[in-house]
Design an enzyme around this catalytic site. Structure first.
Site, PDB file in Angstrom:
ATOM      1  N   TYR A  51       1.058  -1.343  -0.017  1.00 45.15           N
ATOM      2  CA  TYR A  51      -0.323   0.005  -0.134  1.00 45.15           C
ATOM      3  C   TYR A  51       0.815   1.064   0.167  1.00 45.15           C
ATOM      4  O   TYR A  51       1.851   1.324   1.096  1.00 45.15           O
ATOM      5  CB  TYR A  51      -1.054  -0.127   0.838  1.00 45.15           C
ATOM      6  CG  TYR A  51      -2.143   0.218   0.886  1.00 45.15           C
ATOM      7  CD1 TYR A  51      -3.206   1.149  -0.090  1.00 45.15           C
ATOM      8  CD2 TYR A  51      -3.256  -0.986   0.935  1.00 45.15           C
ATOM      9  CE1 TYR A  51      -4.281   0.910  -0.193  1.00 45.15           C
ATOM     10  CE2 TYR A  51      -4.562  -0.944   0.320  1.00 45.15           C
ATOM     11  CZ  TYR A  51      -5.205  -0.098   0.083  1.00 45.15           C
ATOM     12  OH  TYR A  51      -6.269   0.077   0.159  1.00 45.15           O
ATOM     13  N   GLU A  53      -0.426   4.680  -0.340  1.00 44.61           N
ATOM     14  CA  GLU A  53      -1.246   6.444  -1.166  1.00 44.61           C
ATOM     15  C   GLU A  53       0.489   7.679  -0.987  1.00 44.61           C
ATOM     16  O   GLU A  53       0.586   7.140   0.085  1.00 44.61           O
ATOM     17  CB  GLU A  53      -1.904   5.915   0.146  1.00 44.61           C
ATOM     18  CG  GLU A  53      -3.016   4.776  -0.033  1.00 44.61           C
ATOM     19  CD  GLU A  53      -4.658   5.587   1.529  1.00 44.61           C
ATOM     20  OE1 GLU A  53      -4.305   6.756   1.540  1.00 44.61           O
ATOM     21  OE2 GLU A  53      -5.433   4.933   1.062  1.00 44.61           O
ATOM     22  N   ASP A 197      -7.160  12.726 -25.476  1.00 45.88           N
ATOM     23  CA  ASP A 197      -7.458  11.300 -24.121  1.00 45.88           C
ATOM     24  C   ASP A 197      -7.185  10.405 -25.925  1.00 45.88           C
ATOM     25  O   ASP A 197      -7.107  10.414 -27.647  1.00 45.88           O
ATOM     26  CB  ASP A 197      -8.939  11.280 -24.650  1.00 45.88           C
ATOM     27  CG  ASP A 197      -8.756  10.231 -24.180  1.00 45.88           C
ATOM     28  OD1 ASP A 197      -8.000   8.489 -23.730  1.00 45.88           O
ATOM     29  OD2 ASP A 197      -9.769   9.125 -23.090  1.00 45.88           O
ATOM     30  N   THR A 223      -4.787   5.074 -21.784  1.00 42.96           N
ATOM     31  CA  THR A 223      -4.363   4.225 -21.147  1.00 42.96           C
ATOM     32  C   THR A 223      -2.772   3.569 -21.465  1.00 42.96           C
ATOM     33  O   THR A 223      -2.521   4.163 -22.279  1.00 42.96           O
ATOM     34  CB  THR A 223      -5.282   2.919 -21.654  1.00 42.96           C
ATOM     35  OG1 THR A 223      -5.467   3.004 -23.412  1.00 42.96           O
ATOM     36  CG2 THR A 223      -6.599   3.177 -21.076  1.00 42.96           C
ATOM     37  N   LYS A 226      -3.390  -0.369 -24.666  1.00 45.07           N
ATOM     38  CA  LYS A 226      -3.701  -0.794 -26.031  1.00 45.07           C
ATOM     39  C   LYS A 226      -2.523  -0.658 -26.871  1.00 45.07           C
ATOM     40  O   LYS A 226      -1.559  -1.435 -26.570  1.00 45.07           O
ATOM     41  CB  LYS A 226      -4.733   0.264 -26.274  1.00 45.07           C
ATOM     42  CG  LYS A 226      -5.868   0.357 -25.063  1.00 45.07           C
ATOM     43  CD  LYS A 226      -7.203   0.713 -25.444  1.00 45.07           C
ATOM     44  CE  LYS A 226      -7.972   1.104 -24.161  1.00 45.07           C
ATOM     45  NZ  LYS A 226      -9.207   2.385 -24.630  1.00 45.07           N
ATOM     46  N   ARG A 232      -2.778  -3.585 -17.413  1.00 40.95           N
ATOM     47  CA  ARG A 232      -4.087  -2.327 -17.496  1.00 40.95           C
ATOM     48  C   ARG A 232      -3.827  -1.536 -16.810  1.00 40.95           C
ATOM     49  O   ARG A 232      -3.301  -1.609 -15.716  1.00 40.95           O
ATOM     50  CB  ARG A 232      -5.589  -3.465 -17.467  1.00 40.95           C
ATOM     51  CG  ARG A 232      -5.165  -4.446 -17.788  1.00 40.95           C
ATOM     52  CD  ARG A 232      -6.870  -4.944 -18.202  1.00 40.95           C
ATOM     53  NE  ARG A 232      -7.438  -4.189 -18.404  1.00 40.95           N
ATOM     54  CZ  ARG A 232      -8.004  -3.963 -19.977  1.00 40.95           C
ATOM     55  NH1 ARG A 232      -7.657  -5.425 -20.532  1.00 40.95           N
ATOM     56  NH2 ARG A 232      -8.641  -3.377 -20.166  1.00 40.95           N
TER      57      ARG A 232
HETATM   58  C1  PLP Z   1     -10.207   2.537 -23.535  1.00 45.57           C
HETATM   59  C2  PLP Z   1     -10.885   4.262 -23.715  1.00 45.57           C
HETATM   60  C3  PLP Z   1     -10.807   4.587 -22.533  1.00 45.57           C
HETATM   61  C4  PLP Z   1     -10.946   3.461 -21.020  1.00 45.57           C
HETATM   62  O1  PLP Z   1     -10.014   2.839 -20.622  1.00 45.57           O
HETATM   63  P1  PLP Z   1     -10.490   2.132 -20.102  1.00 45.57           P
HETATM   64  O2  PLP Z   1      -8.963   1.471 -18.894  1.00 45.57           O
HETATM   65  O3  PLP Z   1     -11.741   0.950 -20.499  1.00 45.57           O
HETATM   66  O4  PLP Z   1     -10.958   2.651 -18.530  1.00 45.57           O
HETATM   67  C5  PLP Z   1     -11.050   5.786 -22.662  1.00 45.57           C
HETATM   68  N1  PLP Z   1     -11.063   6.647 -23.388  1.00 45.57           N
HETATM   69  C6  PLP Z   1     -10.302   6.336 -24.572  1.00 45.57           C
HETATM   70  C7  PLP Z   1      -9.732   7.318 -25.848  1.00 45.57           C
HETATM   71  C8  PLP Z   1     -10.435   4.414 -24.647  1.00 45.57           C
HETATM   72  O5  PLP Z   1     -10.340   4.439 -25.671  1.00 45.57           O
END
Ligand code: PLP
Length: 417
Positions: A51, A53, A197, A223, A226, A232
């Site tokens: 942990y 924080e 994003d 993220t 991807k 993750r």
């Molecule tokens: C996948 C994605 C997210 C969210 O990611 P999670 O890890 O699934 O919560 C946010 N914004 C975009 C553009 C995404 O493609």
């Protein structure tokens, strides 16, 4: 996994089955990938016991002798890789990272502008069923009907009229390059915070296969799992000026203890992404997507925006007389894994839309190249034609051919033997 096998054979068996499934399928879900064995090891390490924080040097629990340097390495690697002034590597995933941005810069009810979900935007950019659409006031821009590309004139007009506090660019089903400088200009003109994003395209940005938002957007969320090919998790990059607000929003604003095993795995993935081979990987992803798009177009498939600049292809099946969901389900049975997806101005319902979304990040990791894309397009076409003719025999034939092809392409972190 001998210990898991001994202790919980049920779960061990399902994990093994999942590994084999990932080995035997052409995985075209645009948000998925195969991480390296090193990333898997870090994710499965004893760091899950800790942990921590707070932030390095400012923790609320003792015993951070090893976690602090791990998080500092992850932060430093993120800043270096993307050229950002600040990085926060603690968000649990992409959606919490985006929620932290709202908490940092908006009050409930404030206006937020984002690409509409059915046009390729993400839930967290103010869609109605999301907390971001319920607790804030969404303003939505769209793509142009004639080009399938984001309508930058509409973005500017809406921003000037509505004066949102926050503007999102980026999305989850956007096959074309995001024009970060144009969004930045509009944000400057209207006094909004611009958040990019890059969840889908972070690996392409890191590898130089898509322009970077850094230097244009004050805040960048992504993220890590991807195209970036990490565990993750998520990160928020920002200017030095926005750093304090971002950090405070992630902790203590939104989250408790960071997932230290994930932080370590993010650090490993960032190291991998900084290597020259990763830039080559990123460019191969795009080359594969372009080749797949071209092969599909040749077979008469309508592609949103006519093609792709990145890892993602969005098919509109309307002209084939087949809906997205039955096509996706048939393709899955045939060993091609993807998702049904809405297309812009989709006349069908979100649970049974007109399109399919494909991405090439995972198959590129497996080592498939442009020369295999026409074959994949042919398999997709055969199965979709099978759905139209209610002929399911084709599915088993395609699945067998795919298993045979993929047997020659090792899967990182698992072997069939
Ligand atoms: C996948 C994605 C997210 C969210 O990611 P999670 O890890 O699934 O919560 C946010 N914004 C975009 C553009 C995404 O493609």
């Amino acid at each position: 996994m001998s210990r898991l096998q001994a202790e919980d054979p049920q779960i061990a068996g399902l994990v093994q089955d999942e590994a084999r499934r990932q080995f035997e399928k052409i995985r075209l879900i645009a948000s998925e990938n195969y991480v390296s064995p090193a990333v898997l090891e870090a994710t499965g390490s004893v760091l899950t016991n800790k942990y921590s924080e707070g932030y390095a040097g400012r923790r609320y629990y003792e015993g951070q002798q090893n976690v602090d340097p791990i998080e500092l390495l992850a932060v430093e690697r993120a800043r270096d890789l993307f050229g950002a002034e600040h990085a926060n590597v603690q968000p649990y995933s992409g959606s919490p990272a985006n929620l932290a941005v709202y908490l940092a810069f908006l009050d409930p009810g404030d206006k937020v502008m984002g690409l509409s979900l059915p046009m390729g935007g993400h839930l967290t950019h103010g869609w109605s069923v999301s907390a971001t659409g319920k607790w804030f006031t969404p303003v939505r821009y769209e793509v142009r009907a004639d080009t399938g590309r984001i309508d930058m004139d509409q973005v500017r007009d809406l921003a000037l009229k509505e004066r949102p506090k926050l503007i999102w660019c980026g999305g989850t089903a956007v096959p074309r390059t995001i024009d970060f400088p144009a969004f930045a200009e509009i944000a400057r003109e209207t006094g909004a915070v611009l958040a990019a994003d890059i969840a889908h395209i972070a690996g392409l940005v890191a590898g130089g296969a898509h322009p970077s938002p850094v230097g244009h957007a004050e805040v960048v969320t992504t993220t890590t799992h991807k195209t970036l090919r990490g565990p993750r998790g998520a990160m928020i990059l920002s200017t030095a000026e926005r750093a304090a607000a971002v950090d405070k929003a992630v902790f203590p604003g939104l989250q408790g203890g960071p997932h230290d095993h994930t932080t370590a795995a993010i650090a490993v993935a960032l190291k991998e992404a900084a290597a020259p081979e990763f830039a080559a990987y990123a460019h191969r992803i795009v080359a594969n997507a372009r080749a797949l798009a071209a092969a599909l177009a040749e077979r008469g498939y309508d592609l949103v925006s006519g093609g792709t600049d990145n890892h993602l292809v969005l098919i509109d099946l309307t002209s084939k007389g087949v809906a997205g969901k039955p096509a996706a389900q048939a393709l899955d049975r045939a060993g091609v894994e993807l998702n049904y997806n809405a297309v812009p101005f989709d006349p069908r319902k979100p649970f049974d839309p007109s399109g399919l979304r494909l991405g090439t990040a995972a198959i590129t990791t497996r080592g498939l190249g442009e020369e295999q894309m026409p074959r994949i397009a042919a398999w997709i076409d055969a199965v979709v034609a099978g759905v139209a003719k209610e002929d399911r025999a084709v599915e088993a034939r395609v699945a067998a051919e795919i298993r045979e092809l993929l047997a020659g392409y090792p899967m990182p972190g698992w072997s069939a033997a």
